[in-house]
Design a protein around this motif. Sequence first.
Motif, PDB file in Angstrom:
ATOM      1  N   GLY A  16       0.812  -1.215   0.000  1.00 28.08           N
ATOM      2  CA  GLY A  16       0.000   0.000   0.000  1.00 28.08           C
ATOM      3  C   GLY A  16       0.842   1.259   0.000  1.00 28.08           C
ATOM      4  O   GLY A  16       0.546   2.224  -0.714  1.00 28.08           O
ATOM      5  N   THR A  17       1.921   1.238   0.781  1.00 31.74           N
ATOM      6  CA  THR A  17       2.821   2.392   0.833  1.00 31.74           C
ATOM      7  C   THR A  17       3.496   2.627  -0.511  1.00 31.74           C
ATOM      8  O   THR A  17       3.563   3.763  -1.001  1.00 31.74           O
ATOM      9  CB  THR A  17       3.897   2.183   1.914  1.00 31.74           C
ATOM     10  OG1 THR A  17       3.263   1.961   3.178  1.00 31.74           O
ATOM     11  CG2 THR A  17       4.808   3.392   2.019  1.00 31.74           C
ATOM     12  N   SER A  18       3.981   1.557  -1.124  1.00 27.80           N
ATOM     13  CA  SER A  18       4.720   1.670  -2.389  1.00 27.80           C
ATOM     14  C   SER A  18       3.825   2.143  -3.524  1.00 27.80           C
ATOM     15  O   SER A  18       4.194   3.054  -4.285  1.00 27.80           O
ATOM     16  CB  SER A  18       5.343   0.316  -2.748  1.00 27.80           C
ATOM     17  OG  SER A  18       6.202  -0.132  -1.724  1.00 27.80           O
ATOM     18  N   ILE A  19       2.650   1.533  -3.645  1.00 25.33           N
ATOM     19  CA  ILE A  19       1.738   1.909  -4.734  1.00 25.33           C
ATOM     20  C   ILE A  19       1.326   3.369  -4.607  1.00 25.33           C
ATOM     21  O   ILE A  19       1.303   4.121  -5.592  1.00 25.33           O
ATOM     22  CB  ILE A  19       0.504   0.990  -4.743  1.00 25.33           C
ATOM     23  CG1 ILE A  19       0.907  -0.432  -5.137  1.00 25.33           C
ATOM     24  CG2 ILE A  19      -0.562   1.520  -5.701  1.00 25.33           C
ATOM     25  CD1 ILE A  19      -0.231  -1.423  -5.095  1.00 25.33           C
ATOM     26  N   SER A  66      -3.497   8.374  -2.510  1.00 25.76           N
ATOM     27  CA  SER A  66      -3.998   7.325  -1.626  1.00 25.76           C
ATOM     28  C   SER A  66      -5.422   6.930  -1.993  1.00 25.76           C
ATOM     29  O   SER A  66      -5.831   5.781  -1.799  1.00 25.76           O
ATOM     30  CB  SER A  66      -3.948   7.796  -0.166  1.00 25.76           C
ATOM     31  OG  SER A  66      -4.737   8.964   0.013  1.00 25.76           O
ATOM     32  N   SER A  67      -6.187   7.885  -2.534  1.00 24.82           N
ATOM     33  CA  SER A  67      -7.566   7.576  -2.933  1.00 24.82           C
ATOM     34  C   SER A  67      -7.591   6.551  -4.058  1.00 24.82           C
ATOM     35  O   SER A  67      -8.376   5.594  -4.034  1.00 24.82           O
ATOM     36  CB  SER A  67      -8.286   8.856  -3.375  1.00 24.82           C
ATOM     37  OG  SER A  67      -8.352   9.778  -2.319  1.00 24.82           O
ATOM     38  N   VAL A  68      -6.716   6.741  -5.044  1.00 24.89           N
ATOM     39  CA  VAL A  68      -6.655   5.797  -6.162  1.00 24.89           C
ATOM     40  C   VAL A  68      -6.144   4.447  -5.683  1.00 24.89           C
ATOM     41  O   VAL A  68      -6.673   3.392  -6.054  1.00 24.89           O
ATOM     42  CB  VAL A  68      -5.761   6.350  -7.285  1.00 24.89           C
ATOM     43  CG1 VAL A  68      -5.583   5.315  -8.391  1.00 24.89           C
ATOM     44  CG2 VAL A  68      -6.355   7.627  -7.856  1.00 24.89           C
ATOM     45  N   ALA A  69      -5.103   4.467  -4.853  1.00 22.33           N
ATOM     46  CA  ALA A  69      -4.538   3.214  -4.349  1.00 22.33           C
ATOM     47  C   ALA A  69      -5.560   2.439  -3.528  1.00 22.33           C
ATOM     48  O   ALA A  69      -5.631   1.206  -3.612  1.00 22.33           O
ATOM     49  CB  ALA A  69      -3.297   3.505  -3.505  1.00 22.33           C
ATOM     50  N   THR A 104      -4.488  -0.569   3.520  1.00 17.99           N
ATOM     51  CA  THR A 104      -5.073   0.766   3.619  1.00 17.99           C
ATOM     52  C   THR A 104      -4.244   1.666   4.523  1.00 17.99           C
ATOM     53  O   THR A 104      -4.045   2.853   4.227  1.00 17.99           O
ATOM     54  CB  THR A 104      -6.513   0.673   4.151  1.00 17.99           C
ATOM     55  OG1 THR A 104      -7.273  -0.202   3.305  1.00 17.99           O
ATOM     56  CG2 THR A 104      -7.177   2.039   4.176  1.00 17.99           C
ATOM     57  N   LEU A 105      -3.752   1.107   5.620  1.00 19.65           N
ATOM     58  CA  LEU A 105      -2.880   1.889   6.504  1.00 19.65           C
ATOM     59  C   LEU A 105      -1.597   2.292   5.775  1.00 19.65           C
ATOM     60  O   LEU A 105      -1.088   3.401   5.968  1.00 19.65           O
ATOM     61  CB  LEU A 105      -2.539   1.079   7.758  1.00 19.65           C
ATOM     62  CG  LEU A 105      -3.701   0.723   8.685  1.00 19.65           C
ATOM     63  CD1 LEU A 105      -3.193  -0.083   9.875  1.00 19.65           C
ATOM     64  CD2 LEU A 105      -4.427   1.970   9.162  1.00 19.65           C
TER      65      LEU A 105
END
Length: 214
Positions: free
Chosen positions: A93-96, A103-106, A128-129
Amino acid sequence: LISKIASFLTGIFIRVGGIQIINPLKLVTGPVINFFRFVCFHNSFVILIFALIMLFSSLRFITQLMRGLAATSAEKKLNGYIFNNPIKAFLTGTSITAIIQSSSVATSFMIPLVGAGIVKVEKNFPYTLGTNIGTTITAILASLATTNPFAITIALCHLIFNILGICIFYPLRWIPIGLAKEFAKKVVVSKKYVIIYLLFTFYFIPLALLFLWR
């Protein structure tokens, strides 16, 4: 506390320097957006309606596609390599988010997967976190490039605030996950709960806190 920690770290990183990152998402969507602006005669209302139609159509198509993947090896690969470990999910999640700078798209990437039952809500929670940390990276790098101490402090406050939130809510993850599941059941019955949630979460609660802390 957050501002003091951020100010201390600012003194360390003030002369580090940063880089400007090109958003790959904008590179892909930019020409398409400009094309539709031209087709819609640069009318904001027409563009908004068309964008909403495209958004919901895309989500519906992606959800159907993901449900088809559930019957393939994709489900096993996702759960076996990424979501089998909270740390892997968090780092993913952090990388993407750091790459696409949104963050909304991820987070939206995972909605069809969770909706199709490919990824469980509990396994998606660390992901998500992670997006909440990834969304701060761009701001930090940009602030370092400015060498402005105030910009760096604000960017670090954002990072520290998100880290503290993770430290609090990950051990208590059963609370947000449980609330989300119960609320989802109510939304299925009546869509009015969505409006209630949006009003309370993004308007009433923040305004109440600002009023109490002023």
